[in-house]
Write a protein that holds these residues in place. Structure first.
Motif, PDB file in Angstrom:
ATOM      1  N   PHE A 131       0.842  -1.183   0.000  1.00 31.19           N
ATOM      2  CA  PHE A 131       0.000   0.000   0.000  1.00 31.19           C
ATOM      3  C   PHE A 131       0.884   1.242   0.000  1.00 31.19           C
ATOM      4  CE2 PHE A 131      -1.972  -3.413   2.353  1.00 31.19           C
ATOM      5  CZ  PHE A 131      -3.241  -3.499   1.813  1.00 31.19           C
ATOM      6  N   VAL A 132       0.521   2.223  -0.800  1.00 33.75           N
ATOM      7  CA  VAL A 132       1.250   3.492  -0.831  1.00 33.75           C
ATOM      8  C   VAL A 132       0.229   4.624  -0.848  1.00 33.75           C
ATOM      9  CG1 VAL A 132       2.802   4.994  -2.160  1.00 33.75           C
ATOM     10  CG2 VAL A 132       3.263   2.543  -2.024  1.00 33.75           C
ATOM     11  N   TYR A 133       0.461   5.615   0.009  1.00 36.38           N
ATOM     12  CA  TYR A 133      -0.338   6.841   0.012  1.00 36.38           C
ATOM     13  C   TYR A 133       0.611   7.979  -0.353  1.00 36.38           C
ATOM     14  CZ  TYR A 133      -3.078  10.807   1.347  1.00 36.38           C
ATOM     15  OH  TYR A 133      -3.753  11.992   1.301  1.00 36.38           O
ATOM     16  N   GLY A 134       0.167   8.870  -1.215  1.00 34.85           N
ATOM     17  CA  GLY A 134       1.059   9.959  -1.591  1.00 34.85           C
ATOM     18  C   GLY A 134       0.347  11.064  -2.341  1.00 34.85           C
ATOM     19  N   LYS A 135       1.152  11.961  -2.859  1.00 34.58           N
ATOM     20  CA  LYS A 135       0.608  13.070  -3.638  1.00 34.58           C
ATOM     21  C   LYS A 135       1.207  13.041  -5.033  1.00 34.58           C
ATOM     22  CE  LYS A 135       3.937  16.478  -1.885  1.00 34.58           C
ATOM     23  NZ  LYS A 135       4.071  17.755  -1.179  1.00 34.58           N
ATOM     24  N   VAL A 136       0.494  13.665  -5.967  1.00 34.49           N
ATOM     25  CA  VAL A 136       0.966  13.795  -7.332  1.00 34.49           C
ATOM     26  C   VAL A 136       1.344  15.255  -7.539  1.00 34.49           C
ATOM     27  CG1 VAL A 136       0.366  13.621  -9.775  1.00 34.49           C
ATOM     28  CG2 VAL A 136      -0.432  11.881  -8.163  1.00 34.49           C
ATOM     29  N   VAL A 137       2.571  15.467  -8.012  1.00 38.90           N
ATOM     30  CA  VAL A 137       3.093  16.811  -8.238  1.00 38.90           C
ATOM     31  C   VAL A 137       3.370  16.967  -9.730  1.00 38.90           C
ATOM     32  CG1 VAL A 137       4.996  18.391  -7.739  1.00 38.90           C
ATOM     33  CG2 VAL A 137       4.109  16.909  -5.937  1.00 38.90           C
ATOM     34  N   GLU A 138       2.867  18.033 -10.302  1.00 39.92           N
ATOM     35  CA  GLU A 138       3.124  18.324 -11.716  1.00 39.92           C
ATOM     36  C   GLU A 138       4.043  19.523 -11.828  1.00 39.92           C
ATOM     37  OE1 GLU A 138      -0.450  18.637 -14.024  1.00 39.92           O
ATOM     38  OE2 GLU A 138      -0.903  16.515 -13.775  1.00 39.92           O
ATOM     39  N   ASP A 139       4.882  19.500 -12.850  1.00 42.40           N
ATOM     40  CA  ASP A 139       5.801  20.594 -13.154  1.00 42.40           C
ATOM     41  C   ASP A 139       6.627  21.020 -11.939  1.00 42.40           C
ATOM     42  OD1 ASP A 139       4.936  20.646 -15.839  1.00 42.40           O
ATOM     43  OD2 ASP A 139       3.183  21.803 -15.247  1.00 42.40           O
ATOM     44  N   GLU A 140       6.977  20.027 -11.117  1.00 43.79           N
ATOM     45  CA  GLU A 140       7.865  20.215  -9.957  1.00 43.79           C
ATOM     46  C   GLU A 140       7.372  21.235  -8.933  1.00 43.79           C
ATOM     47  OE1 GLU A 140      10.397  18.289  -9.067  1.00 43.79           O
ATOM     48  OE2 GLU A 140       9.915  17.119 -10.839  1.00 43.79           O
ATOM     49  N   GLY A 141       6.075  21.522  -8.907  1.00 43.05           N
ATOM     50  CA  GLY A 141       5.651  22.479  -7.903  1.00 43.05           C
ATOM     51  C   GLY A 141       4.184  22.476  -7.549  1.00 43.05           C
ATOM     52  N   THR A 142       3.334  21.947  -8.404  1.00 40.25           N
ATOM     53  CA  THR A 142       1.907  22.009  -8.164  1.00 40.25           C
ATOM     54  C   THR A 142       1.379  20.636  -7.761  1.00 40.25           C
ATOM     55  OG1 THR A 142       1.689  23.736  -9.850  1.00 40.25           O
ATOM     56  CG2 THR A 142      -0.334  22.587  -9.185  1.00 40.25           C
ATOM     57  N   THR A 143       0.856  20.530  -6.549  1.00 39.34           N
ATOM     58  CA  THR A 143       0.215  19.289  -6.128  1.00 39.34           C
ATOM     59  C   THR A 143      -1.167  19.244  -6.760  1.00 39.34           C
ATOM     60  OG1 THR A 143       1.429  19.214  -4.036  1.00 39.34           O
ATOM     61  CG2 THR A 143      -0.613  17.942  -4.151  1.00 39.34           C
ATOM     62  N   THR A 144      -1.412  18.217  -7.565  1.00 39.88           N
ATOM     63  CA  THR A 144      -2.698  18.106  -8.259  1.00 39.88           C
ATOM     64  C   THR A 144      -3.682  17.192  -7.530  1.00 39.88           C
ATOM     65  OG1 THR A 144      -1.879  16.319  -9.652  1.00 39.88           O
ATOM     66  CG2 THR A 144      -1.684  18.575 -10.509  1.00 39.88           C
ATOM     67  N   GLY A 145      -3.200  16.447  -6.548  1.00 38.15           N
ATOM     68  CA  GLY A 145      -4.085  15.583  -5.781  1.00 38.15           C
ATOM     69  C   GLY A 145      -3.319  14.527  -5.013  1.00 38.15           C
ATOM     70  N   TYR A 146      -4.095  13.599  -4.457  1.00 38.03           N
ATOM     71  CA  TYR A 146      -3.557  12.582  -3.550  1.00 38.03           C
ATOM     72  C   TYR A 146      -4.037  11.213  -3.996  1.00 38.03           C
ATOM     73  CZ  TYR A 146      -2.717  16.829  -1.057  1.00 38.03           C
ATOM     74  OH  TYR A 146      -2.286  18.088  -0.745  1.00 38.03           O
ATOM     75  N   PHE A 147      -3.196  10.197  -3.814  1.00 34.13           N
ATOM     76  CA  PHE A 147      -3.549   8.848  -4.245  1.00 34.13           C
ATOM     77  C   PHE A 147      -3.345   7.837  -3.132  1.00 34.13           C
ATOM     78  CE2 PHE A 147       0.972   9.188  -5.086  1.00 34.13           C
ATOM     79  CZ  PHE A 147       1.473   7.935  -4.790  1.00 34.13           C
ATOM     80  N   LEU A 148      -4.167   6.811  -3.177  1.00 33.29           N
ATOM     81  CA  LEU A 148      -4.028   5.665  -2.300  1.00 33.29           C
ATOM     82  C   LEU A 148      -4.012   4.447  -3.214  1.00 33.29           C
ATOM     83  CD1 LEU A 148      -3.883   4.386   0.502  1.00 33.29           C
ATOM     84  CD2 LEU A 148      -6.395   4.419   0.548  1.00 33.29           C
ATOM     85  N   ALA A 149      -2.878   3.766  -3.263  1.00 37.22           N
ATOM     86  CA  ALA A 149      -2.684   2.659  -4.195  1.00 37.22           C
ATOM     87  C   ALA A 149      -2.394   1.373  -3.436  1.00 37.22           C
ATOM     88  CB  ALA A 149      -1.532   2.968  -5.150  1.00 37.22           C
ATOM     89  N   SER A 150      -2.842   0.283  -4.019  1.00 38.08           N
ATOM     90  CA  SER A 150      -2.540  -1.028  -3.457  1.00 38.08           C
ATOM     91  C   SER A 150      -2.278  -2.005  -4.597  1.00 38.08           C
ATOM     92  CB  SER A 150      -3.694  -1.519  -2.583  1.00 38.08           C
ATOM     93  OG  SER A 150      -4.893  -1.515  -3.310  1.00 38.08           O
ATOM     94  N   VAL A 151      -1.417  -2.959  -4.323  1.00 36.39           N
ATOM     95  CA  VAL A 151      -1.107  -4.006  -5.286  1.00 36.39           C
ATOM     96  C   VAL A 151      -0.990  -5.344  -4.574  1.00 36.39           C
ATOM     97  CG1 VAL A 151       0.104  -2.496  -6.925  1.00 36.39           C
ATOM     98  CG2 VAL A 151       1.411  -3.677  -5.151  1.00 36.39           C
ATOM     99  N   ARG A 152      -1.219  -6.396  -5.353  1.00 37.59           N
ATOM    100  CA  ARG A 152      -0.927  -7.745  -4.881  1.00 37.59           C
ATOM    101  C   ARG A 152       0.274  -8.233  -5.672  1.00 37.59           C
ATOM    102  NH1 ARG A 152      -1.927 -12.590  -6.800  1.00 37.59           N
ATOM    103  NH2 ARG A 152      -3.563 -11.883  -8.230  1.00 37.59           N
ATOM    104  N   ILE A 153       1.233  -8.769  -4.961  1.00 33.02           N
ATOM    105  CA  ILE A 153       2.470  -9.269  -5.568  1.00 33.02           C
ATOM    106  C   ILE A 153       2.347 -10.790  -5.718  1.00 33.02           C
ATOM    107  CG2 ILE A 153       4.983  -9.428  -5.332  1.00 33.02           C
ATOM    108  CD1 ILE A 153       3.916  -6.554  -5.699  1.00 33.02           C
ATOM    109  N   ASP A 154       2.613 -11.282  -6.929  1.00 28.40           N
ATOM    110  CA  ASP A 154       2.509 -12.734  -7.154  1.00 28.40           C
ATOM    111  C   ASP A 154       3.792 -13.445  -6.720  1.00 28.40           C
ATOM    112  OD1 ASP A 154       4.390 -12.437  -9.243  1.00 28.40           O
ATOM    113  OD2 ASP A 154       2.898 -12.660 -10.831  1.00 28.40           O
ATOM    114  N   GLU A 155       3.806 -14.748  -6.888  1.00 29.43           N
ATOM    115  CA  GLU A 155       4.950 -15.563  -6.458  1.00 29.43           C
ATOM    116  C   GLU A 155       6.233 -15.228  -7.200  1.00 29.43           C
ATOM    117  OE1 GLU A 155       3.842 -19.673  -6.552  1.00 29.43           O
ATOM    118  OE2 GLU A 155       2.293 -19.400  -5.031  1.00 29.43           O
ATOM    119  N   ALA A 156       6.125 -14.661  -8.400  1.00 32.28           N
ATOM    120  CA  ALA A 156       7.304 -14.265  -9.175  1.00 32.28           C
ATOM    121  C   ALA A 156       7.805 -12.874  -8.780  1.00 32.28           C
ATOM    122  CB  ALA A 156       6.976 -14.297 -10.667  1.00 32.28           C
ATOM    123  N   GLY A 157       7.115 -12.215  -7.838  1.00 28.87           N
ATOM    124  CA  GLY A 157       7.527 -10.887  -7.407  1.00 28.87           C
ATOM    125  C   GLY A 157       6.983  -9.763  -8.278  1.00 28.87           C
ATOM    126  N   LEU A 158       5.998 -10.082  -9.134  1.00 28.97           N
ATOM    127  CA  LEU A 158       5.416  -9.095 -10.037  1.00 28.97           C
ATOM    128  C   LEU A 158       4.065  -8.611  -9.529  1.00 28.97           C
ATOM    129  CD1 LEU A 158       6.210 -10.870 -13.423  1.00 28.97           C
ATOM    130  CD2 LEU A 158       7.486  -9.001 -12.330  1.00 28.97           C
TER     131      LEU A 158
END
Length: 120
Positions: free
Chosen positions: A75-102
């Protein structure tokens, strides 16, 4: 922060290294990108590549603010920054990792206003 697969994926995407980002995905990765007003869903690497290439040439960076893992989930929570200065929003992402590490499944929600952290 230690480097988990999801943060390596975002770093590759942000660097414009789509081949490197795709190498972290299982060929049949299932995805859901939940954006304000729409959802983008996919069943393979190409669907994510198509989404990423369709976003245009904006200089965009994912800035992880918190991350954790639990077994095969990341799980990762963070912000998205455009043009090195403007925060355009926030994201909450999750992934499942398989047995191959992908990344076998990827879900992310993006909001332009709400920050879960008072100092973000």
């Amino acid at each position: 922060m230690s480097s988990v697969t999801l943060t390596r994926y975002y770093a590759a995407v942000d660097a414009g290294d789509l081949d490197g980002a795709m190498a972290l995905l299982a060929p049949d990765v299932r995805s859901a990108i939940l954006l304000p007003g729409r959802a983008v869903r996919g069943e393979d690497r190409q669907a994510l590549r198509d989404y990423l290439t369709g976003r245009g040439d904006v200089v965009r960076r994912h800035v992880p603010l918190r991350q954790t893992t639990d077994g095969d989930l990341e799980f990762v929570y963070g912000k998205v920054v455009e043009d090195e200065g403007t925060t355009t929003g926030y994201f909450l992402a999750s992934v499942r990792i398989d047995e191959a590490g992908l990344i076998a499944a990827y879900q992310v929600a993006f909001d332009t206003e709400l920050s879960l952290l008072p100092d973000a």
